[in-house]
Design an enzyme around this catalytic site. Sequence first.
Site, mmCIF file in Angstrom:
data_model
loop_
_atom_site.group_PDB
_atom_site.id
_atom_site.type_symbol
_atom_site.label_atom_id
_atom_site.label_comp_id
_atom_site.label_asym_id
_atom_site.label_seq_id
_atom_site.Cartn_x
_atom_site.Cartn_y
_atom_site.Cartn_z
ATOM 1 N N CYS A 153 47.903 -36.686 -25.418
ATOM 2 C CA CYS A 153 47.841 -35.732 -24.151
ATOM 3 C C CYS A 153 48.228 -37.444 -23.135
ATOM 4 C CB CYS A 153 47.089 -35.000 -23.229
ATOM 5 S SG CYS A 153 46.726 -33.465 -24.268
ATOM 6 N N HIS A 155 49.371 -35.187 -15.083
ATOM 7 C CA HIS A 155 49.389 -34.671 -16.879
ATOM 8 C C HIS A 155 49.041 -33.229 -16.528
ATOM 9 C CE1 HIS A 155 48.722 -33.259 -20.748
ATOM 10 N NE2 HIS A 155 47.426 -32.807 -20.365
ATOM 11 N N ASN A 211 49.505 -26.800 -21.399
ATOM 12 C CA ASN A 211 49.617 -28.112 -21.478
ATOM 13 C C ASN A 211 50.325 -28.002 -22.779
ATOM 14 O OD1 ASN A 211 48.553 -30.626 -22.464
ATOM 15 N ND2 ASN A 211 45.997 -30.636 -22.471
HETATM 16 N N1 COA Z 1 38.828 -15.917 -22.293
HETATM 17 C C1 COA Z 1 36.571 -15.745 -21.833
HETATM 18 N N2 COA Z 1 36.159 -15.955 -21.449
HETATM 19 C C2 COA Z 1 36.332 -17.246 -22.956
HETATM 20 C C3 COA Z 1 37.045 -17.757 -22.767
HETATM 21 C C4 COA Z 1 38.231 -17.237 -22.829
HETATM 22 N N3 COA Z 1 39.630 -17.876 -23.552
HETATM 23 N N4 COA Z 1 37.268 -18.979 -23.335
HETATM 24 C C5 COA Z 1 35.204 -19.157 -23.455
HETATM 25 N N5 COA Z 1 34.857 -17.648 -22.395
HETATM 26 C C6 COA Z 1 34.113 -17.812 -22.061
HETATM 27 C C7 COA Z 1 32.445 -18.503 -23.297
HETATM 28 O O1 COA Z 1 32.395 -17.619 -24.126
HETATM 29 C C8 COA Z 1 31.031 -18.840 -21.703
HETATM 30 O O2 COA Z 1 30.499 -17.343 -22.228
HETATM 31 P P1 COA Z 1 29.213 -17.462 -22.360
HETATM 32 O O3 COA Z 1 29.022 -18.233 -20.579
HETATM 33 O O4 COA Z 1 28.934 -16.269 -22.298
HETATM 34 O O5 COA Z 1 28.543 -18.587 -23.063
HETATM 35 C C9 COA Z 1 31.939 -18.406 -20.943
HETATM 36 O O6 COA Z 1 33.334 -18.250 -20.874
HETATM 37 C C10 COA Z 1 32.192 -20.388 -20.513
HETATM 38 O O7 COA Z 1 32.486 -21.495 -21.149
HETATM 39 P P2 COA Z 1 32.787 -22.400 -20.918
HETATM 40 O O8 COA Z 1 33.505 -23.202 -22.047
HETATM 41 O O9 COA Z 1 32.051 -23.457 -20.464
HETATM 42 O O10 COA Z 1 34.328 -22.745 -20.062
HETATM 43 P P3 COA Z 1 34.718 -23.639 -19.068
HETATM 44 O O11 COA Z 1 34.400 -23.292 -17.511
HETATM 45 O O12 COA Z 1 34.368 -24.484 -19.264
HETATM 46 O O13 COA Z 1 36.252 -23.321 -19.002
HETATM 47 C C11 COA Z 1 38.153 -24.861 -20.539
HETATM 48 C C12 COA Z 1 36.384 -23.543 -20.784
HETATM 49 C C13 COA Z 1 38.081 -25.191 -21.746
HETATM 50 C C14 COA Z 1 39.336 -24.480 -19.462
HETATM 51 C C15 COA Z 1 37.392 -25.716 -20.031
HETATM 52 O O14 COA Z 1 36.490 -26.677 -20.347
HETATM 53 C C16 COA Z 1 39.089 -26.994 -19.428
HETATM 54 O O15 COA Z 1 39.990 -26.450 -19.487
HETATM 55 N N6 COA Z 1 37.778 -27.938 -20.049
HETATM 56 C C17 COA Z 1 39.476 -29.078 -19.815
HETATM 57 C C18 COA Z 1 40.809 -28.599 -21.098
HETATM 58 C C19 COA Z 1 41.504 -29.696 -21.307
HETATM 59 O O16 COA Z 1 41.824 -29.739 -20.415
HETATM 60 N N7 COA Z 1 42.051 -30.575 -22.572
HETATM 61 C C20 COA Z 1 42.775 -31.609 -22.765
HETATM 62 C C21 COA Z 1 42.351 -32.672 -22.476
HETATM 63 S S1 COA Z 1 43.797 -33.732 -22.627
#
Ligand code: COA
Length: 322
Positions: free
Chosen positions: A115, A247, A277
Amino acid sequence: MKIHAQITGTGSYLPQRIMTNHELAQQIDTTDNWIVERTGIRQRHLAAKNETTSDLAHAAALRAIEAAGIDAADIDLIVVATTTPDLVFPSTACLLQQKLGIENRCPAFDVQAVCSGFVYALATADNFIRAGQARCVLVVGAETMSRITDWSDRSNCILWGDGAGAVILQASDTAGVIATHLHADGRYRDLLHVEAGVSSGLEKSSAVRMQGSSVFKIAVKTLDEIVDETLAANHLQKSDITWLVPHQANIRIIEATAKKLGMSMDRVVVTVDRHANTSAASIPLALDTAVRDGRIRAGDLLLMEAFGGGFTWGSALVKWMV
Ligand code: COA
């Protein structure tokens, strides 16, 4: 006299096919609300089956060439940032050169910084120009992330999209690209990676694996640091920055960086809602959008920043001249 580099034209391309969050929610256990709240993403564009990264790059490049008012034959270096090349080799940059019909045999190569790829590619091109080794560089960020997405993994498939953005960078007496700052830390490879690889085994999984919340926290902290570093190294105040062109990974990461800069969101170019993304393509996609809709104007100071797999991160400080 010192040679500098200036961006003289931008272009971008998104494939025709749009997949909305609602459509995705019919395939996996998620909702439009959940995706919008956590990421700011509403839809993504997907390349057609027969459309490759170099095709997307080609379409964006043609637009940048037209905007710069140059001829493709004027280009004396091509740098393509991509994590999703058409082939193991030749490089996507070589394939692009052929598609553009450039017969001047200019060098062409790919840069792989996931990225952060566009910032890495821009820094590379800037240094070629400063060193007097190139005068007109085509810099492209292009990706078909959909091809390395596991569409059954709801924890990360919601994030990715396909697209391309391009700029023409030309030698100039005045500095357009004022500074670039690049970093990497290979210790974090397991937090965000693809297992398959030529030398590790192409039979392994070719889908992105990510520990989302850890990546999120490190991204915010690291981007805070790169903002501090960029401002301090260039003797700037937060208020000197006209536009943040980040980004486009996640609206919450973008908002955190804007807060760090004390900027209101109307000074931040946000396109993540429209194309998700797109990895190395996201900064030039956002840049092209804000240039074409007239937000970015001559004299503006832009801060581009990115964070990605590796981990890699970096910034580019650009004075807009055209
Ligand atoms: N829809 C609904 N629920 C979802 C889900 C989806 N697409 N994906 C995960 N969940 C659930 C999980 O199972 C979890 O449930 P639980 O509490 O019952 O276990 C809950 O949502 C929270 O999951 P978590 O992974 O902690 O969510 P989060 O708040 O961290 O959000 C991302 C997930 C991926 C959106 C977030 O972590 C993120 O944006 N991270 C950065 C990723 C990124 O930008 N990467 C590229 C960098 S260049």
